[in-house]
Design a protein around this motif. Structure first.
Motif, PDB file in Angstrom:
ATOM      1  N   MET A   1     -12.268 -46.686 -93.577  1.00  0.00           N
ATOM      2  CA  MET A   1     -13.484 -45.938 -93.875  1.00  0.00           C
ATOM      3  C   MET A   1     -13.359 -44.528 -93.282  1.00  0.00           C
ATOM      4  SD  MET A   1     -15.276 -48.075 -95.571  1.00  0.00           S
ATOM      5  CE  MET A   1     -16.828 -47.211 -95.632  1.00  0.00           C
ATOM      6  N   PRO A   2     -14.029 -43.539 -93.911  1.00  0.00           N
ATOM      7  CA  PRO A   2     -13.954 -42.158 -93.407  1.00  0.00           C
ATOM      8  C   PRO A   2     -14.336 -42.021 -91.938  1.00  0.00           C
ATOM      9  CG  PRO A   2     -14.963 -42.185 -95.580  1.00  0.00           C
ATOM     10  CD  PRO A   2     -14.795 -43.628 -95.156  1.00  0.00           C
ATOM     11  N   SER A   3     -15.366 -42.735 -91.501  1.00  0.00           N
ATOM     12  CA  SER A   3     -15.781 -42.632 -90.094  1.00  0.00           C
ATOM     13  C   SER A   3     -14.692 -43.135 -89.148  1.00  0.00           C
ATOM     14  CB  SER A   3     -17.086 -43.391 -89.861  1.00  0.00           C
ATOM     15  OG  SER A   3     -16.916 -44.764 -90.161  1.00  0.00           O
ATOM     16  N   THR A   4     -13.950 -44.150 -89.573  1.00  0.00           N
ATOM     17  CA  THR A   4     -12.856 -44.674 -88.758  1.00  0.00           C
ATOM     18  C   THR A   4     -11.721 -43.660 -88.683  1.00  0.00           C
ATOM     19  OG1 THR A   4     -13.451 -46.924 -89.397  1.00  0.00           O
ATOM     20  CG2 THR A   4     -11.244 -46.607 -88.476  1.00  0.00           C
ATOM     21  N   VAL A   5     -11.396 -43.043 -89.817  1.00  0.00           N
ATOM     22  CA  VAL A   5     -10.337 -42.027 -89.827  1.00  0.00           C
ATOM     23  C   VAL A   5     -10.731 -40.870 -88.915  1.00  0.00           C
ATOM     24  CG1 VAL A   5      -9.064 -40.370 -91.248  1.00  0.00           C
ATOM     25  CG2 VAL A   5      -9.524 -42.664 -92.128  1.00  0.00           C
ATOM     26  N   THR A   6     -11.985 -40.432 -88.995  1.00  0.00           N
ATOM     27  CA  THR A   6     -12.458 -39.342 -88.136  1.00  0.00           C
ATOM     28  C   THR A   6     -12.277 -39.707 -86.669  1.00  0.00           C
ATOM     29  OG1 THR A   6     -14.050 -38.605 -89.793  1.00  0.00           O
ATOM     30  CG2 THR A   6     -14.479 -37.963 -87.510  1.00  0.00           C
ATOM     31  N   ARG A   7     -12.656 -40.902 -86.304  1.00  0.00           N
ATOM     32  CA  ARG A   7     -12.522 -41.358 -84.916  1.00  0.00           C
ATOM     33  C   ARG A   7     -11.054 -41.393 -84.489  1.00  0.00           C
ATOM     34  NH1 ARG A   7     -14.742 -46.013 -85.500  1.00  0.00           N
ATOM     35  NH2 ARG A   7     -12.955 -47.341 -85.131  1.00  0.00           N
ATOM     36  N   PHE A   8     -10.185 -41.897 -85.363  1.00  0.00           N
ATOM     37  CA  PHE A   8      -8.752 -41.957 -85.053  1.00  0.00           C
ATOM     38  C   PHE A   8      -8.179 -40.557 -84.861  1.00  0.00           C
ATOM     39  CE2 PHE A   8      -7.296 -46.312 -86.931  1.00  0.00           C
ATOM     40  CZ  PHE A   8      -8.245 -46.962 -86.178  1.00  0.00           C
TER      41      PHE A   8
END
Length: 141
Positions: free
Chosen positions: A63-70
């Motif tokens: 998910m985009p939010s997960t990529v942002t966090r990573f």
């Protein structure tokens, strides 16, 4: 009867497998200071540096939010840097991130050897391909 519910349930069995392989992967990657998931993001950039976050999400099925966090976590470790390209933000490896490639590849190889030892190399490879195919089929459903 209870055991039959567990052995016949894809949800339970897949989660059990995920817990076991995650523990193994985390043990193998502990020497890098990264989780296996972060290493996958770096591997995607080794293949194609400068992807935007949407492309990374699609490549990694995140998910985009997960990529942002990573990305934020990897930036804080100075392994990647983001640069604006018009309205789009692209993610690039830093020299420090590039320097980890060999170590990351060694960890993946070690993990593969570890589960191949338990399952047999052919069976481990077959199971991996089949799980990937099943995931794709279920995503399309």
């Amino acid at each position: 009867m209870l055991n039959k519910y567990f052995t016949d349930c894809l949800y339970f069995t897949a989660n059990r497998l995920a817990r076991v392989i995650t523990r193994m992967a985390e043990e193998e990657f502990s020497r890098t200071g990264l989780s296996p998931a972060y290493a996958f993001l770096l591997m995607a950039l080794y293949e194609r540096d400068g992807m935007n976050q949407k492309e990374l999400g699609e490549a990694l099925h995140l998910m985009p939010s997960t990529v942002t966090r990573f990305v934020e976590k990897l930036e804080s470790k100075r392994l990647v840097a983001t640069r604006q390209d018009g309205r789009m933000s692209r993610v690039y490896l830093t020299d420090k991130g590039r320097a980890m490639k060999g170590q990351i590849e060694e960890c993946w190889s070690s993990l593969h050897d570890r589960y191949a030892k338990a399952l047999g190399r052919e069976e481990g490879d077959r199971l991996t391909r089949r799980l990937y195919e099943a995931s794709a089929e279920l995503e399309r459903a």
